[in-house]
Design an enzyme around this catalytic site. Structure first.
Site, PDB file in Angstrom:
ATOM      1  N   SER A  87       0.793  -1.162   0.100  1.00 38.35           N
ATOM      2  CA  SER A  87      -0.155  -0.369   0.145  1.00 38.35           C
ATOM      3  C   SER A  87       0.829   1.008  -0.145  1.00 38.35           C
ATOM      4  CB  SER A  87      -0.839  -0.043   1.212  1.00 38.35           C
ATOM      5  OG  SER A  87      -1.576   1.735   1.400  1.00 38.35           O
ATOM      6  N   TYR A  97      -0.755  -0.604  10.916  1.00 36.98           N
ATOM      7  CA  TYR A  97      -1.588  -0.743   9.016  1.00 36.98           C
ATOM      8  C   TYR A  97       0.019   0.001   8.048  1.00 36.98           C
ATOM      9  CZ  TYR A  97      -3.568  -1.107   4.674  1.00 36.98           C
ATOM     10  OH  TYR A  97      -3.174  -1.647   3.174  1.00 36.98           O
TER      11      TYR A  97
END
Ligand SMILES: NC(=O)c1ccc[n+]([C@@H]2O[C@H](COP(=O)([O-])OP(=O)(O)OC[C@H]3O[C@@H](n4cnc5c(N)ncnc54)[C@H](OP(=O)(O)O)[C@@H]3O)[C@@H](O)[C@H]2O)c1
Length: 256
Positions: A138, A148
């Site tokens: 990501s 994350y």
């Protein structure tokens, strides 16, 4: 035409990979937890594209399930030539939370699984002298939004390391770093989608086409769309204090 395994192939980015690969005639092995949804996805792809689809129900936060999936990557009959390590989810939990289970599950699914499946696929593909591994990372990995971001920074860095180990082997390794994509990701994580400006969303099919093209070209890091290439250029060059300030603003704006 080859056989490709897509983890998380029943929804969002994984489903778009499954469809793009099916469209070009590849056979599929789809991995996710929900067997009913796996069956539904497999039957619709098999009917539309006339391809073979195997389904594997596995919870990739469970190590025994990952070992079972990894064994498939090492099989000799009907070998798997493409691995898309995609299954994952957002972690919208404070780092100081008393219950760290969401962070631990995220490590298990998005780091441990990626490592274990990457090792099995990489070894087998190297022996065959061909294959492709795409790890869905990501652009969050370039900023600092909790665990994350840290996990996705690991995925990108791990992919580069794997590419170094497999250099010259005939095996292509690519980290796909998407920006924001409309999938079930945000609702599952309790993230408010309206906090993200419309022009920053990327079309999921376009994302996957770009990723497959980048992998074919031999790119180790794929950042689809000119907008995100431009933003990530700044993310790599701005002072880290600025990146932390921007990350804090994005985090606070997207809470319910
Ligand atoms: N959407 C975005 O904006 C965005 C941006 C950058 C990166 N990503 C990354 O893209 C990947 C795919 O996300 P998405 O946006 O497509 O999300 P999604 O629509 O929620 O799809 C997630 C997929 O992963 C599977 N999955 C989740 N947990 C699993 C587990 N424990 N074991 C096995 N399968 C599991 C789900 O199936 P089951 O629930 O049936 O298991 C589903 O097929 C993730 O790695 C995510 O971090 C997404």
């Amino acid at each position: 035409m080859v056989t490709a395994m897509v983890t998380g192939g029943t929804s969002g980015i994984g489903a778009a990979f499954a469809r793009a690969l099916a469209k070009r005639g590849d056979s599929l092995v789809l991995v996710a937890r929900d067997q009913a949804r796996l069956d539904e996805t497999a039957s619709s792809l098999a009917t539309e594209f006339g391809i073979a689809v195997e389904t594997v129900s596995a919870d990739l936060s469970n190590r025994d399930d990952v070992v079972r999936v990894a064994a498939l990557l090492e099989r000799e009959t009907n070998p798997i030539e493409i691995l898309v390590n995609n299954a994952g989810f957002g972690v919208h939990t404070a780092l100081l939370a008393i219950d760290t289970t969401p962070h631990e599950r995220a490590f298990d699914v998005m780091c441990r699984t990626v490592l274990m499946l990457g090792a099995s696929a990489g070894r087998t593909m190297r022996t065959r002298g061909a294959g492709t591994i795409i790890n869905v990372s990501s652009t969050s990995g370039y900023i600092t939004m909790g665990s994350y971001s840290a996990i996705k920074a690991w995925v990108t860095s791990y992919t580069e390391g794997l590419a170094v180990e497999l250099r010259g082997s005939g095996v292509q390794v690519t980290a796909l770093c998407p920006g924001w994509v409309h999938t079930e990701f945000h609702s599952r994580a309790g993230i408010r989608e309206s906090s993200i400006p419309g022009f920053l969303w990327i079309d999921v099919d376009r994302l996957v086409d770009d990723a497959l093209r980048d992998a074919e070209k031999g790119k180790v890091i794929s950042i689809p769309s000119a907008r995100f290439k431009f933003l990530m250029f700044f993310a790599r060059h701005l002072p880290r204090t600025t990146i932390r300030a921007i990350s804090g603003r994005i985090s606070s704006s997207r809470s319910h």
